[in-house]
Design an enzyme around this catalytic site. Structure first.
Site, PDB file in Angstrom:
ATOM      1  CG  ASP A   1      -4.575  -0.868  -3.400  1.00  0.00           C
ATOM      2  OD1 ASP A   1      -4.496  -2.060  -3.047  1.00  0.00           O
ATOM      3  OD2 ASP A   1      -4.551  -0.515  -4.592  1.00  0.00           O
TER       4      ASP A   1
ATOM      5  CG  ASP B   1       5.893  10.615   3.114  1.00  0.00           C
ATOM      6  OD1 ASP B   1       4.936  10.833   3.860  1.00  0.00           O
ATOM      7  OD2 ASP B   1       6.704  11.513   2.790  1.00  0.00           O
TER       8      ASP B   1
ATOM      9  CE1 TYR C   1      -8.434   0.806  -5.860  1.00  0.00           C
ATOM     10  CE2 TYR C   1      -6.927   2.475  -5.065  1.00  0.00           C
ATOM     11  CZ  TYR C   1      -7.156   1.203  -5.538  1.00  0.00           C
ATOM     12  OH  TYR C   1      -6.104   0.328  -5.692  1.00  0.00           O
TER      13      TYR C   1
ATOM     14  CE  LYS D   1       2.938  13.801   1.465  1.00  0.00           C
ATOM     15  NZ  LYS D   1       4.271  13.499   2.026  1.00  0.00           N
TER      16      LYS D   1
END
Length: 331
Positions: free
Chosen positions: A227, A203, A123, A170
């Site tokens: 987000d 995920d 971002y 991740k």
């Protein structure tokens, strides 16, 4: 008497902002609103969607309530929301997701709190073209920013008697950037032995949330994951129309609705003010107006539970005015 900056926003922003002002007044809280505009409506006059005057009044008052502001997709100016967060170093994006009886959702007893890092990661918008046929975006993760957002999540858990903090990442693939975030999260967790800590790959976290949301409590995530996952959590409780948000720094707090500006229904008295109102509840608690905050939240819960006066996004046909008056009647 509190002095608060009010940024009505674009589209339905002015309508829901007015509704929130009326309800907070009915709750007995005296606020002097310093209204100032940002977004599409000021582009012609200032040449920017975020004039310096907006940031100056927020810095002065330390507290602001902001309606939705349009962000163009693919072109045009960058997000005003992101710019406010970065320029004022509002590193914490707080997004509670609490299910209300009567809300349009299949899930019950959900009470999640998302802590999203607000200033870096993808971002940050550090991107450029590589020749004519490729674009490159750079992801930045620092120890400082990771530490302060994780610490904010644990401090919240400790203060509000929350049982667990889950770090989402991740790091199995992005071993350096997300690996650093996870490393810092584990280090901070050692300072809070009274709060359970675990971590999930992003995920898998999304799958877990739609299967077993009741197993989770406080989530802390880097910017982009925060987000996405916070919107997923909003979906669990009935949508963005019921989801409040706050951007917090060490000295300044900006409270906002996280939904869009809905220009297609602007001015039609159809907008749902509840998300911005619940953001106002967070603001009242920040201002230590705890009783009023509790009363407003209870009034919202009663109106939703009765199910008679709901806006279109909540499954009803009520107007903005009607749901505002219904909440004030409960007060």
């Amino acid at each position: 008497m509190h002095t608060v900056t009010l940024i009505p926003g674009d589209g339905i922003g002015p309508e829901v902002s007015k509704a929130v002002q009326e309800i907070i007044k009915a709750a007995g809280v005296e606020i002097k609103w310093e209204e100032i505009n940002a977004g599409e409506g000021v582009m012609d006059e200032y040449g920017t969607p975020l004039p310096d005057e907006v940031l100056d009044t927020i810095r002065k008052n330390k507290v602001a309530l902001k309606g939705p502001i349009t962000t163009p997709v693919g072109s045009g100016f960058r997000s005003v929301n992101v710019a406010i967060r970065k320029k004022l170093d509002l590193y914490t994006n707080l997004r509670p997701a609490k299910a209300f009886e009567g809300a349009p959702t299949k899930f019950k007893d959900i009470d999640l709190v998302v802590f999203r890092e607000n200033t870096e990661g993808l971002y940050a918008g550090i991107e450029h073209m590589v020749g004519d046929d490729a674009a490159e975006s750079i992801k930045v993760v620092t120890r400082k920013a990771s530490k302060r957002i994780v610490k904010a999540a644990f401090e919240y858990a400790k203060k509000h008697n929350r049982e667990k903090v889950t770090a989402v990442h991740k790091a199995n693939i992005m071993k350096l950037s997300d690996g650093l975030f996870l490393e810092v999260a584990r280090e901070v967790a050692e300072d809070y032995p009274e709060v359970e800590f675990d971590d999930r790959i992003v995920d898998n976290m999304c799958m877990q949330l739609v299967q077993y949301p009741e197993k989770y409590d406080v989530l802390v995530l880097p910017n982009l994951y925060g987000d996405v996952v916070s919107d997923l959590c909003a979906g669990l409780i009935g949508g963005l129309g019921l989801t409040p948000g706050a951007n917090l720094g060490d000295e300044i707090a900006v409270f906002e609705a996280v939904h869009g500006s809905a220009p297609d229904i602007a001015g039609e008295n159809k907008a749902n003010p509840v998300a911005l109102l619940l953001s106002g509840v967070l603001m009242l608690r920040h201002l230590e107006e705890t009783e009023a905050a509790d009363n407003v939240e209870k009034a919202v819960a009663e109106v939703l539970a009765e199910g008679e006066i709901l806006t279109g996004d909540l499954g009803g046909q009520a107007s903005t005015t009607e749901i505002t008056e219904a909440i004030i009647d409960k007060l």
